[in-house]
Design a protein around this motif. Structure first.
Motif: not given
Length: 540
Positions: A65, A87, A89-90, A393, A398, A403, A409, A414, A491, A496
């Protein structure tokens, strides 16, 4: 130079303090030096090794990402920073810093590795004049092609006229068709379906979209530069509400999170609960505007769905007006908390909130009957504007766009902030990646927001009176350490929303960069629309 540590030693040194060796080790031989940004470790690399380093980080370190690209100018150099995350685990993130010379700054493009970097680098070229080799389409993106100079450079003459020869304008009218049988059509910047000044330059092969180029920049208002002239403590916070009049409190939180982490400011739990509740109301505001406008555009439903959505927004705005004193430009968050406590009498405010939440399921049923169960909506959206998870991605998508393509994500879960990790709620995803899926995600996220709001009210009702601290003890003047840097994101309703800040030791930022979610989401439009019919382009 003699005595300097090797790149491998530097990777090990960072690992001892930050446990980031798995991220840096694959590129250790390319690292010139390391830095520590507030959110992540940073590595400095050569400008002619960008693609090698980034492709290695993507394939071997799993950093898939490219969240943001920041360009900036120093006294002796220009600099591009690629903010990379996972993505999955940011919180696994790395900043890649690429310095270039002041004279004729040139760097390799990251676009062949991360397609989303194409627009970000166009912005850096437009505003700073950094050239990116191997870029697929390096041209201006915010300013007209005829603009003279690069306005964020220190030596830019702000008094120079922007009047150019007729030949410069004539050049923009030259035929750029994709093929001999295609027809060029301009959509926008003012028809209803673009909602704001967006221009789509489309090439049509009969009724099919052969190519489409989103043209933005008509409404760039220098928000970043205004923030760079404001003080951290008092003068920046009123601006975020104006970045997006759908979800202003979410914008306020993006700035607050970055500045609070940069200046090491804590937020009391009580204020975090209030922030979380207010932010979810703001999310509903944004989603209702999106849902209502979508119905208006796709099936011409003004009298029912659009007005229902606006009515729902009015209900939320009534509550937020009681809380913040404003209906749109809230200016409610403060560094360290919120500006004031809940309105009195508290019981009356809680009753209003519960009344809204309790009645929402029945009203959402109406929306589903009017929209998701509507045959026209289904015909126009099911199977149109499809984008798969990997392509989403690639473009840094985002929010509901990602989704809706099954990309699980959500920074609230996250990369936890506020009070979200203590509450019971779900991240909504849909597998099909089409326009219908994105509509479903927004409707279902309104339900999740209501669940979060209800839990926040439960907590606030029972919160001990002597522990209702709305703001921590924040200095009147905030001056983060010089050359401290941070990228933090929340978020927001569209995805994002990130803020990069670099401090120069004064009470105003040296660099303030906004990563708007729509900037990356919209870049994916050609991948959704090309090969489809013209009406599908409007729906997308």
């Amino acid at each position: 130079m003699d005595g300097e540590p090797t790149a491998t030693e530097m990777a090990q040194r960072v690992h001892r303090t930050d446990d980031t060796r798995p991220l840096i080790e694959p590129i250790a031989d390319h690292v010139l030096s390391t830095e520590r940004h507030g959110n992540a470790p940073a590595v400095v690399i050569r400008a002619d090794q960008v693609q090698t380093v980034l492709s290695t980080l993507r394939s071997e370190a799993g950093l898939d990402h490219c969240a943001c690209v920041t360009a900036q100018e120093y006294a002796d150099r220009f600099e591009t920073i690629y903010h990379l995350r996972r993505y999955a685990d940011p919180t696994e993130e790395l900043s890649v810093v690429v310095p270039t010379a002041r004279e004729s700054p040139t760097s390799e493009s990251a676009a062949p590795v991360y397609p989303t970097a194409a627009w970000h680098e166009r912005e850096a070229y437009d505003l700073f004049g950094i050239e990116y080799e191997d870029h697929p389409d390096l041209r201006r993106i915010l300013l007209p092609e005829t603009w003279q100079g690069h306005p964020l450079r220190r030596d830019y003459n702000q008094d120079q006229p922007q009047i150019v020869s007729f030949r410069e304008h004539e050049r923009l009218l030259e035929d750029r068709r994709e093929g001999p049988e295609t027809m060029h059509i301009n959509m926008g910047p003012h028809p209803p379906a673009t909602h704001g000044v967006l221009h789509l330059s489309a090439q049509l092969d009969g009724e099919q979209v052969a190519a489409v180029d989103p043209d933005i920049g008509y409404i760039h208002r220098c928000e970043e530069q205004m923030c760079q002239q404001g003080t951290y403590r008092h003068q920046i916070m009123p601006y975020p509400d104006r970045w997006d009049w759908g979800g202003g409190l979410l914008n306020e939180w993006a700035y607050a999170r970055a500045a609070e982490d940069l200046a090491d400011i804590d937020v009391p739990d009580y204020a975090q609960v209030i922030r979380t509740m207010a932010a979810e109301f703001s999310r509903i505001l944004s989603h209702m505007l999106a849902i209502g406008a979508y119905a208006l555009d796709v099936c011409g439903d003004f009298t029912a769905t659009f007005m229902y959505a606006i009515q729902e927004r009015e209900r939320v705005q009534n509550i937020l007006e009681d809380l913040t004193g404003q209906r749109l430009m809230f200016n409610y968050f403060r560094l360290g908390g919120v500006v004031w406590d809940l309105p009195e009498p508290r019981e009356e405010f809680f009753a209003d909130v519960r009344g809204f939440v309790d009645g929402l399921p029945d009203r959402l049923t109406d929306f589903h009957n009017l929209l998701t169960g509507n045959e026209i909506i289904q015909t126009r959206t099911v199977g149109t504007g499809v984008i798969d998870a990997e392509t989403a991605k690639d473009y840094g998508c985002t929010g509901p766009v990602a989704r809706g393509s099954s990309v699980d994500y959500d920074l609230r879960r996250d990369d936890p902030y506020g009070y979200y990790e203590h509450l019971d709620w779900d991240v909504v995803t849909e597998p099909d990646g089409d326009n219908y899926a994105r509509l479903l995600v927004r409707l279902q996220e309104v339900e999740e927001s209501a669940k979060i709001i209800e839990q926040c009210v439960d907590l606030l009702e029972d919160w001990p009176e002597d522990d209702r601290t709305i703001q921590s003890n924040v200095p009147r003047t905030i001056k983060p350490d010089a050359d401290s840097e941070i990228y933090r994101a929340v978020e927001a309703a569209k995805g994002e929303l990130g803020i990069y800040i670099r401090s120069d030791g004064t009470e105003t930022p040296a660099r303030f960069k906004i990563r708007g979610p729509s900037f990356s989401n919209l870049q994916a439009l050609p991948a959704m629309a090309e090969g489809e019919a013209v009406p599908d382009l409007i729906a997308s």
